[in-house]
Design a protein around this motif. Structure first.
Motif, PDB file in Angstrom:
ATOM      1  N   THR A  34     -22.242  -6.303 -61.105  1.00 19.32           N
ATOM      2  CA  THR A  34     -23.195  -6.612 -62.048  1.00 19.32           C
ATOM      3  C   THR A  34     -24.575  -6.038 -61.267  1.00 19.32           C
ATOM      4  N   GLN A  35     -24.553  -5.326 -60.164  1.00 17.66           N
ATOM      5  CA  GLN A  35     -25.962  -4.797 -59.526  1.00 17.66           C
ATOM      6  C   GLN A  35     -26.225  -3.857 -60.403  1.00 17.66           C
ATOM      7  N   ASN A  36     -27.517  -3.098 -60.164  1.00 22.55           N
ATOM      8  CA  ASN A  36     -27.792  -2.118 -60.690  1.00 22.55           C
ATOM      9  C   ASN A  36     -28.330  -1.014 -59.662  1.00 22.55           C
ATOM     10  N   THR A  37     -28.239   0.499 -60.063  1.00 23.86           N
ATOM     11  CA  THR A  37     -28.434   1.508 -59.506  1.00 23.86           C
ATOM     12  C   THR A  37     -29.037   2.646 -60.351  1.00 23.86           C
ATOM     13  N   ASN A  38     -29.696   3.441 -59.682  1.00 22.23           N
ATOM     14  CA  ASN A  38     -30.388   4.686 -60.269  1.00 22.23           C
ATOM     15  C   ASN A  38     -29.444   5.622 -60.459  1.00 22.23           C
ATOM     16  N   TYR A  39     -28.469   5.725 -60.197  1.00 19.22           N
ATOM     17  CA  TYR A  39     -27.338   6.883 -60.198  1.00 19.22           C
ATOM     18  C   TYR A  39     -26.299   6.394 -60.972  1.00 19.22           C
ATOM     19  N   THR A  40     -26.206   7.051 -62.310  1.00 21.59           N
ATOM     20  CA  THR A  40     -25.154   6.841 -63.214  1.00 21.59           C
ATOM     21  C   THR A  40     -24.645   8.104 -63.920  1.00 21.59           C
ATOM     22  N   GLY A  41     -23.548   8.037 -64.571  1.00 21.80           N
ATOM     23  CA  GLY A  41     -23.188   9.275 -65.189  1.00 21.80           C
ATOM     24  C   GLY A  41     -21.695   9.087 -65.657  1.00 21.80           C
ATOM     25  N   THR A  42     -21.207  10.126 -66.331  1.00 20.42           N
ATOM     26  CA  THR A  42     -19.874  10.214 -66.730  1.00 20.42           C
ATOM     27  C   THR A  42     -19.043  10.955 -65.823  1.00 20.42           C
ATOM     28  N   ILE A  43     -17.733  10.526 -65.851  1.00 22.25           N
ATOM     29  CA  ILE A  43     -16.867  11.406 -64.894  1.00 22.25           C
ATOM     30  C   ILE A  43     -16.337  12.788 -65.509  1.00 22.25           C
ATOM     31  N   ASP A  44     -16.536  13.940 -64.921  1.00 17.35           N
ATOM     32  CA  ASP A  44     -16.132  15.285 -65.420  1.00 17.35           C
ATOM     33  C   ASP A  44     -14.911  15.701 -65.112  1.00 17.35           C
ATOM     34  N   GLN A  50     -10.116  16.704 -52.141  1.00 19.17           N
ATOM     35  CA  GLN A  50     -11.336  16.581 -51.498  1.00 19.17           C
ATOM     36  C   GLN A  50     -12.130  15.348 -51.569  1.00 19.17           C
ATOM     37  N   ASN A  51     -11.735  14.315 -52.124  1.00 15.50           N
ATOM     38  CA  ASN A  51     -12.427  13.017 -52.437  1.00 15.50           C
ATOM     39  C   ASN A  51     -13.663  13.151 -52.960  1.00 15.50           C
ATOM     40  N   THR A  52     -13.742  13.950 -54.240  1.00 19.86           N
ATOM     41  CA  THR A  52     -14.778  14.196 -54.833  1.00 19.86           C
ATOM     42  C   THR A  52     -14.844  13.878 -56.312  1.00 19.86           C
ATOM     43  N   ILE A  53     -15.859  13.590 -56.912  1.00 21.77           N
ATOM     44  CA  ILE A  53     -16.010  13.033 -58.218  1.00 21.77           C
ATOM     45  C   ILE A  53     -16.967  14.043 -58.720  1.00 21.77           C
ATOM     46  N   LYS A  54     -16.873  14.628 -59.973  1.00 20.72           N
ATOM     47  CA  LYS A  54     -17.891  15.635 -60.395  1.00 20.72           C
ATOM     48  C   LYS A  54     -18.464  14.665 -61.574  1.00 20.72           C
ATOM     49  N   VAL A  55     -19.887  14.485 -61.764  1.00 19.19           N
ATOM     50  CA  VAL A  55     -20.296  13.562 -62.726  1.00 19.19           C
ATOM     51  C   VAL A  55     -21.410  14.320 -63.576  1.00 19.19           C
ATOM     52  N   SER A  71     -23.991  17.296 -62.852  1.00 14.09           N
ATOM     53  CA  SER A  71     -25.321  17.134 -62.309  1.00 14.09           C
ATOM     54  C   SER A  71     -25.227  16.274 -61.059  1.00 14.09           C
ATOM     55  N   MET A  72     -24.086  15.879 -60.784  1.00  9.05           N
ATOM     56  CA  MET A  72     -23.942  15.192 -59.333  1.00  9.05           C
ATOM     57  C   MET A  72     -22.394  15.561 -58.995  1.00  9.05           C
ATOM     58  N   VAL A  73     -22.359  15.565 -57.658  1.00  5.98           N
ATOM     59  CA  VAL A  73     -21.216  15.437 -56.882  1.00  5.98           C
ATOM     60  C   VAL A  73     -20.910  14.570 -55.835  1.00  5.98           C
ATOM     61  N   VAL A  74     -20.076  13.531 -56.252  1.00  6.72           N
ATOM     62  CA  VAL A  74     -20.159  12.347 -55.513  1.00  6.72           C
ATOM     63  C   VAL A  74     -18.910  12.480 -54.541  1.00  6.72           C
ATOM     64  N   HIS A  75     -19.328  12.142 -53.283  1.00  7.11           N
ATOM     65  CA  HIS A  75     -18.292  12.225 -52.165  1.00  7.11           C
ATOM     66  C   HIS A  75     -17.873  10.793 -51.735  1.00  7.11           C
ATOM     67  N   SER A  94      -9.022   2.265 -56.491  1.00  7.56           N
ATOM     68  CA  SER A  94      -9.060   3.327 -55.730  1.00  7.56           C
ATOM     69  C   SER A  94      -9.517   4.454 -56.488  1.00  7.56           C
ATOM     70  N   LEU A  95      -9.688   5.832 -55.708  1.00  7.63           N
ATOM     71  CA  LEU A  95      -9.993   6.969 -56.400  1.00  7.63           C
ATOM     72  C   LEU A  95      -9.081   7.401 -57.311  1.00  7.63           C
ATOM     73  N   LYS A  96      -8.002   7.019 -57.431  1.00  7.11           N
ATOM     74  CA  LYS A  96      -6.837   7.613 -57.943  1.00  7.11           C
ATOM     75  C   LYS A  96      -6.904   6.803 -59.377  1.00  7.11           C
ATOM     76  N   ASP A  97      -7.678   5.598 -59.583  1.00  6.61           N
ATOM     77  CA  ASP A  97      -7.707   5.113 -60.690  1.00  6.61           C
ATOM     78  C   ASP A  97      -8.655   5.531 -61.606  1.00  6.61           C
ATOM     79  N   LEU A  98      -9.599   6.581 -61.075  1.00  2.00           N
ATOM     80  CA  LEU A  98     -10.950   7.063 -61.807  1.00  2.00           C
ATOM     81  C   LEU A  98     -10.182   8.216 -62.708  1.00  2.00           C
ATOM     82  N   LYS A  99     -10.833   8.482 -64.020  1.00  2.00           N
ATOM     83  CA  LYS A  99     -10.305   9.303 -65.011  1.00  2.00           C
ATOM     84  C   LYS A  99     -11.578  10.215 -65.395  1.00  2.00           C
TER      85      LYS A  99
END
Length: 130
Positions: A34-44, A50-55, A71-75, A94-99
Motif C-alpha cells: 500500500t506504500q507509494n513510490t514515484n517509479y511505476t510502469g508496465t513490464i515489457d 540477468q535479473n533485470t526487468i524492462k519497464v 523507460s527503465m531497466v530494473v535490476h 519472486s522474479l519468476k512470478d513477473l510477466k
C-alpha cells in the motif's frame, strides 16, 4: 499429571506465538503493497538470467526510435523484496512470478539522479499491482 499439564501449556504457548508471528507477517506484507513510490510502469520483459526487468510507461506519447518504449531497466538481486498485490492483501513473490504486461511499483536503492536513458534502477522493493 503435572507433566501433561506442562506439555499442554508449552504447546498452547508455542501455538499462540506461531499465530502472532503469522499475523505480523501478513500485516507487514499488506503494508508493503500500500506504500507509494514515484517509479511505476508496465513490464515489457523479464530477463531471469540477468535479473533485470524492462519497464515502459503505457501513457508515453513519444517512443525513442533507437531504444523503443522501454523507460527503465530494473535490476533485482537477492535483497530485492517482490510482492504481488491482490486487492487489500499482499503476498511474497519472486522474479519468476513477473510477466510482461503486469503493472508494477519500484523502490530504488538510494537516491536516483537521472543521467541515462532508459533509467537504470537497482530495486530494493517491487510490488506488482492489479
Amino acid at each position: 499429571m503435572k507433566l501433561w499439564g506442562g506439555i499442554a501449556l508449552v504447546t498452547v504457548l508455542l501455538l499462540s506465538l506461531s499465530i502472532i508471528h503469522l499475523c505480523l507477517q501478513t500485516t507487514q506484507a499488506d503494508s508493503q503493497c500500500t506504500q507509494n513510490t514515484n517509479y511505476t510502469g508496465t513490464i515489457d520483459s523479464v530477463d531471469l538470467a540477468q535479473n533485470t526487468i524492462k519497464v515502459y510507461d503505457p501513457q508515453a506519447k513519444v517512443v525513442d526510435p533507437l531504444i523503443g518504449r522501454v523507460s527503465m531497466v530494473v535490476h533485482a538481486n537477492n535483497d530485492t523484496h517482490i510482492y504481488l498485490a491482490q486487492g487489500n492483501s499482499c503476498q511474497s513473490a519472486s522474479l519468476k512470478d513477473l510477466k510482461p504486461g503486469q503493472k508494477m511499483k519500484i523502490w530504488p536503492e538510494g537516491d536516483m539522479v537521472v543521467q541515462m536513458f532508459p533509467l537504470p534502477l537497482r530495486a530494493t522493493k517491487i510490488v506488482v499491482t492489479p
